[in-house]
Design a protein around this motif. Structure first.
Motif, PDB file in Angstrom:
ATOM      1  N   VAL A 107     -20.523  13.632  19.257  1.00  0.00           N
ATOM      2  CA  VAL A 107     -21.040  13.255  17.944  1.00  0.00           C
ATOM      3  C   VAL A 107     -19.915  13.307  16.921  1.00  0.00           C
ATOM      4  N   SER A 108     -19.912  12.360  15.981  1.00  0.00           N
ATOM      5  CA  SER A 108     -18.882  12.313  14.945  1.00  0.00           C
ATOM      6  C   SER A 108     -19.087  13.431  13.926  1.00  0.00           C
ATOM      7  N   LYS A 109     -17.961  13.869  13.372  1.00  0.00           N
ATOM      8  CA  LYS A 109     -17.982  14.927  12.370  1.00  0.00           C
ATOM      9  C   LYS A 109     -16.980  14.569  11.277  1.00  0.00           C
ATOM     10  N   GLY A 110     -17.358  14.784  10.051  1.00  0.00           N
ATOM     11  CA  GLY A 110     -16.427  14.624   8.950  1.00  0.00           C
ATOM     12  C   GLY A 110     -16.458  13.274   8.283  1.00  0.00           C
ATOM     13  N   GLY A 111     -17.227  12.331   8.778  1.00  0.00           N
ATOM     14  CA  GLY A 111     -17.314  11.016   8.156  1.00  0.00           C
ATOM     15  C   GLY A 111     -18.295  11.026   7.010  1.00  0.00           C
ATOM     16  N   PRO A 112     -18.585   9.850   6.451  1.00  0.00           N
ATOM     17  CA  PRO A 112     -19.571   9.786   5.375  1.00  0.00           C
ATOM     18  C   PRO A 112     -20.956  10.175   5.905  1.00  0.00           C
ATOM     19  N   LYS A 113     -21.758  10.686   4.984  1.00  0.00           N
ATOM     20  CA  LYS A 113     -23.125  11.057   5.374  1.00  0.00           C
ATOM     21  C   LYS A 113     -23.878   9.790   5.757  1.00  0.00           C
ATOM     22  N   PRO A 114     -24.759   9.884   6.775  1.00  0.00           N
ATOM     23  CA  PRO A 114     -25.543   8.698   7.147  1.00  0.00           C
ATOM     24  C   PRO A 114     -26.463   8.301   6.007  1.00  0.00           C
TER      25      PRO A 114
ATOM     26  N   GLY B  68     -41.538   4.386  36.489  1.00  0.00           N
ATOM     27  CA  GLY B  68     -41.622   4.799  35.096  1.00  0.00           C
ATOM     28  C   GLY B  68     -40.413   5.540  34.564  1.00  0.00           C
ATOM     29  N   VAL B  69     -39.325   5.603  35.329  1.00  0.00           N
ATOM     30  CA  VAL B  69     -38.117   6.292  34.867  1.00  0.00           C
ATOM     31  C   VAL B  69     -37.226   5.265  34.175  1.00  0.00           C
ATOM     32  N   ALA B  70     -36.953   5.494  32.889  1.00  0.00           N
ATOM     33  CA  ALA B  70     -36.139   4.568  32.094  1.00  0.00           C
ATOM     34  C   ALA B  70     -34.867   5.266  31.632  1.00  0.00           C
ATOM     35  N   LYS B  71     -33.809   4.513  31.567  1.00  0.00           N
ATOM     36  CA  LYS B  71     -32.506   5.038  31.168  1.00  0.00           C
ATOM     37  C   LYS B  71     -32.419   5.118  29.646  1.00  0.00           C
ATOM     38  N   VAL B  72     -31.864   6.218  29.150  1.00  0.00           N
ATOM     39  CA  VAL B  72     -31.563   6.388  27.729  1.00  0.00           C
ATOM     40  C   VAL B  72     -30.052   6.333  27.631  1.00  0.00           C
ATOM     41  N   ASP B  73     -29.549   5.190  27.189  1.00  0.00           N
ATOM     42  CA  ASP B  73     -28.103   4.980  27.133  1.00  0.00           C
ATOM     43  C   ASP B  73     -27.704   4.647  25.702  1.00  0.00           C
ATOM     44  N   PRO B  74     -27.447   5.680  24.891  1.00  0.00           N
ATOM     45  CA  PRO B  74     -27.117   5.426  23.482  1.00  0.00           C
ATOM     46  C   PRO B  74     -25.790   4.672  23.353  1.00  0.00           C
ATOM     47  N   GLN B  75     -25.709   3.873  22.329  1.00  0.00           N
ATOM     48  CA  GLN B  75     -24.498   3.100  22.064  1.00  0.00           C
ATOM     49  C   GLN B  75     -23.659   3.814  21.003  1.00  0.00           C
ATOM     50  N   PRO B  76     -22.345   3.710  21.112  1.00  0.00           N
ATOM     51  CA  PRO B  76     -21.494   4.298  20.063  1.00  0.00           C
ATOM     52  C   PRO B  76     -21.886   3.738  18.696  1.00  0.00           C
ATOM     53  N   GLY B  77     -21.960   4.617  17.728  1.00  0.00           N
ATOM     54  CA  GLY B  77     -22.379   4.247  16.375  1.00  0.00           C
ATOM     55  C   GLY B  77     -23.856   4.493  16.119  1.00  0.00           C
ATOM     56  N   GLU B  78     -24.619   4.679  17.185  1.00  0.00           N
ATOM     57  CA  GLU B  78     -26.041   4.960  17.046  1.00  0.00           C
ATOM     58  C   GLU B  78     -26.217   6.358  16.465  1.00  0.00           C
ATOM     59  N   ARG B  79     -27.228   6.534  15.672  1.00  0.00           N
ATOM     60  CA  ARG B  79     -27.496   7.834  15.064  1.00  0.00           C
ATOM     61  C   ARG B  79     -27.945   8.839  16.127  1.00  0.00           C
ATOM     62  N   PHE B  80     -27.445  10.062  16.066  1.00  0.00           N
ATOM     63  CA  PHE B  80     -27.798  11.122  17.004  1.00  0.00           C
ATOM     64  C   PHE B  80     -29.273  11.462  16.850  1.00  0.00           C
ATOM     65  N   ASP B  81     -30.000  11.473  17.970  1.00  0.00           N
ATOM     66  CA  ASP B  81     -31.424  11.805  17.979  1.00  0.00           C
ATOM     67  C   ASP B  81     -31.621  13.038  18.860  1.00  0.00           C
TER      68      ASP B  81
ATOM     69  N   GLN C  63     -28.277  15.162  23.694  1.00  0.00           N
ATOM     70  CA  GLN C  63     -27.763  16.525  23.642  1.00  0.00           C
ATOM     71  C   GLN C  63     -26.295  16.428  23.249  1.00  0.00           C
ATOM     72  N   ALA C  64     -25.930  17.054  22.129  1.00  0.00           N
ATOM     73  CA  ALA C  64     -24.548  17.003  21.650  1.00  0.00           C
ATOM     74  C   ALA C  64     -23.702  17.943  22.500  1.00  0.00           C
ATOM     75  N   MET C  65     -22.667  17.396  23.115  1.00  0.00           N
ATOM     76  CA  MET C  65     -21.787  18.189  23.968  1.00  0.00           C
ATOM     77  C   MET C  65     -20.543  18.642  23.188  1.00  0.00           C
ATOM     78  N   PHE C  66     -20.109  17.818  22.243  1.00  0.00           N
ATOM     79  CA  PHE C  66     -18.926  18.147  21.443  1.00  0.00           C
ATOM     80  C   PHE C  66     -18.949  17.300  20.174  1.00  0.00           C
TER      81      PHE C  66
ATOM     82  N   SER D  73     -23.236  10.547  14.076  1.00  0.00           N
ATOM     83  CA  SER D  73     -23.511   9.382  14.911  1.00  0.00           C
ATOM     84  C   SER D  73     -22.843   9.557  16.273  1.00  0.00           C
ATOM     85  N   VAL D  74     -23.375   8.895  17.275  1.00  0.00           N
ATOM     86  CA  VAL D  74     -22.851   8.983  18.631  1.00  0.00           C
ATOM     87  C   VAL D  74     -21.505   8.278  18.676  1.00  0.00           C
ATOM     88  N   VAL D  75     -20.497   8.994  19.221  1.00  0.00           N
ATOM     89  CA  VAL D  75     -19.158   8.433  19.346  1.00  0.00           C
ATOM     90  C   VAL D  75     -18.860   8.125  20.813  1.00  0.00           C
ATOM     91  N   GLN D  76     -19.319   8.997  21.695  1.00  0.00           N
ATOM     92  CA  GLN D  76     -19.024   8.833  23.115  1.00  0.00           C
ATOM     93  C   GLN D  76     -20.230   9.294  23.932  1.00  0.00           C
TER      94      GLN D  76
END
Length: 187
Positions: free
Chosen positions: A172-179, A117-130, A135-138, A149-152
């Motif tokens: 997470v991206s900063k300074g771009g257009p609002k989602p 029952g352990v599933a990987k959560v692997d967000p893709q670049p461009g995906e909205r931060f949830d 967890q936003a590291m930078f 949005s997720v950048v890395q």
């Protein structure tokens, strides 16, 4: 005694015996109603307890390996790092064999985790931060990406039976257009 004598006799009066019997019947009827109410409430409580216990047992089964799985995630991370550190295009046969063995071990570990029952959560670049999964590291100043949005992806996250085991660590991206409003994260 004739029939007319019987009809002429006065009717028996409601004496103390009849009144006492009527009072006893009323008391018994009230006690019966109270006991019936108690029995119904007890049955309802028992049914609720049964359902609650079934849910707790199911949760216990689903999440019993949580701490063990969390500990194994570091092993999976180290195997991923080992595979990522091998230089591309290396012609050394021994290194290729080692890399292949580590890769097989890593895939087997992921397979066993998935089986439990352990599933990987692997967000893709461009995906909205949830914040429920990430967890936003930078933050990365990037005007081309929507803000938030997720950048890395620094480290993938994991869930166990739908419950978060470890959040994905992301930049997470900063300074771009609002989602755009109403956009959900990609499935």
């Amino acid at each position: 005694m004739t029939d007319s004598d019987i009809n002429e006799q006065p009717a028996p009066e409601a004496g103390p015996d009849i009144e006492a019997a009527a009072d006893a019947i009323l008391k018994l009827a009230a006690e019966n109603a109270e006991l019936k109410d108690r029995a119904l409430r007890t049955l309802a409580e028992m049914e609720n307890l049964r359902k609650r216990t079934e849910k707790e047992v199911a949760d216990s089964r689903a999440y019993a390996v949580t701490s063990f799985a969390r500990d194994l995630l570091t092993v999976a991370d180290n195997l991923s790092r080992a595979l990522g550190s091998v230089p591309e295009g290396e012609d050394n046969a021994a290194l290729k064999a080692l890399t292949e063995g580590v890769g097989l071990t890593h895939r087997e570990l992921e397979s066993v985790l998935a089986k439990h029952g352990v599933a990987k959560v692997d967000p893709q670049p461009g995906e909205r931060f949830d914040p429920n999964l990430h967890q936003a590291m930078f933050e990365v100043p990037d005007p081309s990406q929507p803000n938030g949005s997720v950048v890395q992806v620094v480290q993938p996250g994991f869930t166990i039976s739908g419950r978060l085991l470890r959040p994905a660590m992301v930049g997470v991206s900063k300074g771009g257009p609002k989602p755009e409003a109403g956009l959900d994260r990609k499935a």
